[in-house]
Design an enzyme around this catalytic site. Structure first.
Site: not given
Lengths: 683, 683
Positions: A150, A189, A441
């Site tokens: 992303t 993350g 997701e």
């Protein structure tokens, strides 16, 4: 032996309902998951109990929460390793482990999954021999890996990513570059504070100026000795979030950062030393598709995790409803679970949790078995059909289950009323953490389109009378689409409408009707002169989206019924059939419009029967609700709520919470500011 | 002059849509609220901007949040005082102030309302001459007051409260006592850390052992010099909550605590020195009802506050949707607001916000005018009818509007996708704070029953052909109930179905149908041998609850249309009619089941027309959405979101947020724990 595996619950206010249950909870629990899995889960819980890192702590600042989650990830890594081989021996342990991980700490479960599973899996799937050492380093705790796809400006539309990797002949490496802030990688993350390495998706440019599309690179971003960013790298943390604050989501900006040629994960494509692009795939689109396939497991796992959130919420809300009394006939107070309104607020979600549980165990097992067989070189013969059908299932089940879960958690928060608004009730954190499942997701609405696009292709086949069949059994009935569409509602009692076969029959009609009307709306739109882009986008609301949801609900019920038919105990069968019917009719009731529009329902009767049946099932299940929760609930150690413990001693736990809360009973240290503040005012 | 009152918005990416708007936003804004109110709001915002207490701060711990909120309450008190007389001059300022207060800090708005408005109001309403000094002390900042009704074990069922006040002849006072933890007073705002005095609801016992029911006492609980609890008082804070953490909600336990006779607020009942109970009311129930009436204002005010939350969420979600681009036809990316799916996720809620705005301004003005006239001794002639009808309206509007708001905020969180999950996006805190509105001042489901119980009484009157009329015009059409019920759907185009009169006509049918079927279900249940308690409770789901919601939606639309008819500008009228139709049809679409069940709709056409109309209205409104937001949004100073500012520079603000976040760019101070953690593991 059984006794130790499933000991009695502590006595308390929940006994009232436990004594009223229509079935033996141990039999149902062992029907859901065999003793081996129950034992496995108990064992993990004991490990968590025995390790202070996993004990509840008061964490006030973001930094406290982060540090705690990192510590737990480290400890949990061993725990997972410890269990890892065991999990491969019995793949049912994989979702069981996932469930416990969410109950223990959702942030840590994500961190663990990213560093210990996703990062190495992607390297294994897309890299070659020379990259295997990177995996070893993670296992040894020398590297920490994250996954950067992303960008600030693009999430869903992955092809538009703008991070560049330009091959430089002179240095025989790539120059990684982020053209502007909107192209910064973000949300990864572990990127915020922990990762030393990142898998980076970047547009690959060869020296001749050609863009070869998105490729994956492994890039070191921080010094492994000092944890400082390498020169040319700007990396930071995204700060506080709504939930999952233990995860250090980060952003990443390259300033003409040089990496070696080996950074490219080169299984599917490579650039040779001279800067020439080589790939066995002729079609860049196909190569991209093949590389993205590594992501598709996620959605299946997420449905299992969403159900863990749902179960945790249900445990709190149902146990509280069984203990909390308010009003009553003849001046005697009764538990709020006795009220039809309250049953209707909770029990359809309980029915959902059981439906999802059986569905999720089924698809997880299928998917993980396929995955492990692949690793061992045994590809399934129906791999292509399986791939398509599983894509359709997984793209619909994440939206359906995560939406249902969020709806439920919102309802539970309100159903637990005032005390449910305390942080100590546990529902707020649950909702805030769970929320992310609707987005990561794959954004839910976008995913739903994947499934409906796939389903719409079957309508012409139905018209042509073709046989439709898939390895997962989710679409086989479409072969009879024309007959199904001619079906009309034809029962006249609640007893009849709650029969599993009849519910599946109504659902089949709904799916085929939505398939037909979505297809026709799309075609009509094209004929009216819209291009495919707009025709597709303007076909979602009320049509394609409803199709995807109905298809998945039917499929989940189909799987659920297959499992029910394996039950030998008539009492267990009976309660499962009620749960089946309640989920089926509760969700069908939301499609009353379509059922009438398409003429399957006519007149007052059908809808009234559906509604009467839902209410009757709620009433029939209320005495079983507590024991049903006992079959699926987490161990008390993992229930972070004074309302949800298995002893049902809500007020005792609340009293301890309030009286024992640090600082609750003392004057704040700024108390003087409260007094005579008038004299201090700056106005 | 106008220019200064409503200056241009800063240029930026939102210009695209601002230039496309079909109407002049200034005209609409001044139609919603006259210039005087706009000026008043601007003035308050300037006061807030000028006072550092109201500037955004980084608050990490609960204690920081509490301290900040207390400080703001103090500063805000002056602010409110400053405006107070002005508000009485023009009662439209009351909801305007409430809106700004929520936008500025929801916790502070509640604290302010409790200490500066509710506590003194209750004393004024229920106390006598001797209590007036207590009000003075609050105004002077010497006392802080809170309101203690709820107990740990009882909330909704107020009559069951178990705190006791027993008159003691010897000491000529009352002994306040809490029998056990479940009878502890709880949830009172300001009780946790701030209050020196509490209004306490307790069962009054006279020395002869008679219980006279719940009465209100003013009790000092903390020393005003030291803020320490008085001997015999256990008082504490309830700790962290899901939201509204600036409020110090507390609990309170009396251990045979002695208060003087004057503690009883004795307007409606007293105990004389000899311990004899005296009251002008013969019926204890009526006396209780009269005393509770002081609470009923709350629901009306809450609907206004809920709309402020909704507007804040809409501002963030709509402005972001207008700026965020993803995918597009022919390779050109387009704002996500261009997608029908996304329009459908946002614009019906925008339509709701306008519907609620006009409704809420109308009822607030009516209610506050009635209140002020009462204070001045001018009781309305229709006080009884007004009281009943307003009770019906207010008991339905809090549930309808707070549920719609929560649904919207959940949708907005998802619609803002990944970036919407950042705390800095502002939606998480909004949702967590707003959530409490579904619970306090009456749990929503319980409130709904108040309205449906009242409405059900009209069915026999309809059958008897009686004229039904109320001062608020919400029930007048029921006089024609029989004719309305005979109505059938009779239009065949989207153009026709979106006409305001037709939407109201469909809604009228729905209300009367639900009234009839709820009444009949209740009667049937009684005949089947159920007592009234169960017949009523089993009549809620699908029936009485839907009735209450439909009644209120019809009424809000009725008020909205009356206001639309006052518009002189055809463009303003046009856009308002679209909003009217969108809210009306979007909510009606949720009752498709009832519309078909009752035979108003037959066949495919009606539902399809409703759905087509909703989608058409979404498309028609998408170019106006940004300008509509401009008419109702808070000043940028009050928009705590990088996504929601009026300049639309989402990515610039996000960059500042991320790069400027304290600690975002630096190594955590526990970084060494991350490295080589394997060696530190305790497993």
């Amino acid at each position: 032996m059984k006794k130790q595996l499933l000991p009695n619950f502590p006595p308390g206010p929940l006994d009232r309902y436990r004594n009223l249950a229509s079935f033996d909870w141990r039999k149902l629990k062992l029907f859901i998951e065999p003793a081996e899995i129950v034992e496995f889960k108990n064992e993990i819980v004991e490990l968590l109990k025995g390790n202070p890192a996993f004990h509840p702590k008061k964490l006030e600042t973001l930094d406290d929460v982060r540090r705690d989650a990192s510590l737990q990830m480290h400890e949990g890594f061993y725990l997972q390793e410890f269990k890892y081989l065991g999990m491969l021996d019995n793949l049912r342990k994989v979702p069981a482990f996932g469930e416990i991980a969410v109950w223990s700490n959702p942030s840590v479960s994500v961190k663990n999954a990213l560093n210990n599973s996703m990062y190495p899996s992607v390297i294994r799937a897309l890299g070659t021999e020379k990259h295997l050492d990177l995996i070893e380093k993670v296992w040894q705790g020398e590297h920490f890996g994250c996954f950067c796809l992303t960008e600030i400006g693009h999430g869903t539309d992955t092809k538009r990513m703008r991070t560049r990797a330009t091959y430089d002949k002179e240095s025989k490496g790539f120059i990684m570059h982020t053209p502007d802030f909107e192209a910064a990688k973000c949300w990864a993350g572990l990127l915020g504070q922990t990762a030393t390495h990142a898998i980076v998706y970047a547009q690959l440019y060869t020296p001749d100026g050609t863009c070869h599309g998105l490729h994956q690179f492994v890039v070191q971003i921080r010094d492994v000795k000092t944890m400082q960013p390498l020169p040319g790298i700007t990396v930071g943390d995204m700060g506080p979030k709504i939930g999952l604050n233990g995860i250090d989501n980060g952003f990443l900006i390259f300033n003409n950062f040089h990496v070696s040629r080996d950074a490219l994960l080169n299984k599917n494509a490579d650039v040779n030393e001279e800067g020439v692009y080589v790939t066995p795939f002729k079609d860049a689109n196909k190569r991209f598709g093949a590389s993205l396939a590594a992501l598709s497991d996620g959605r299946i796992n997420i449905t299992n995790l969403c159900n863990a959130y749902l179960i945790q919420g249900l445990t709190i809300a149902v146990r509280y409803a069984a203990v909390r009394k308010q009003f009553g006939p003849d001046g005697n107070e009764i538990p709020i679970l006795e009220y039809q309104t309250h049953q209707h607020r909770l029990l359809p979600y309980l029915a959902g949790a059981f439906t999802f549980k059986f569905f999720s165990l089924h698809v997880c097992l299928e998917q993980h078995t396929t995955f492990v067989n692949n690793l061992n070189g045994k590809q399934r013969e129906d791999a292509v059909e399986y791939g398509f059908e599983m894509h359709g299932i997984s793209s619909a089940c994440k939206p359906v289950i995560s939406w249902f879960m969020m709806e439920a958690l919102n309802e539970f928060r309100q159903a637990c009323a005032g005390h449910g608004y305390l942080k100590a009730a546990g529902i707020g954190d649950l909702r805030n953490d769970a929320d992310a499942n609707c987005t990561y997701e794959g954004e839910n609405h976008v995913l739903n389109q994947q499934t409906s696009n796939w389903l719409l292709k079957f309508w012409p086949q139905i018209l042509e009378g073709k046989i439709i069949k898939g390895p997962m059994e989710s679409i086989d009935y479409l072969s009879h689409g024309k007959e199904i569409l001619a079906d009309k509602f034809a029962v006249d009692s609640v007893e009849h409408i709650i029969r599993p076969e009849y519910i599946l029959r109504m659902y089949k009609w709904l799916v085929v009707y939505l398939l037909k009307s979505s297809y026709e709306k799309y075609e009509r739109s094209l004929k009216e002169g819209n291009d495919a882009f707009w025709a597709k986008n303007n076909n979602q609301v009320y049509y394609a989206r409803s199709l995807s949801v109905a298809y998945l609900n039917h499929y989940m019920l189909h799987i659920f019924l297959k499992r029910i038919n394996e039950t030998e105990d008539p009492k267990v069968r009976n309660v499962l059939e009620r749960l089946f019917a309640l989920y089926g009719l509760f969700t069908l009731e939301r499609s009353l419009g379509h059922l009438y529009q398409g003429g399957f329902f006519v007149g007052e009767k059908p809808a009234t029967l559906v509604q009467d049946a839902v209410l009757k099932l709620c009433g029939d299940l209320k005495n079983d609700a507590v024991s049903l929760i006992d079959c699926i609930a987490a161990d008390d150690f993992l229930i972070k709520s004074f309302m949800g413990k298995s002893d049902g001693k809500v007020y005792e736990h609340l009293q301890n919470e309030l009286m024992g809360g640090e600082g609750n009973m003392s004057r704040p240290n700024w108390w003087k500011e409260v007094l005579h503040w008038g004299k201090q005012s700056k106005l």
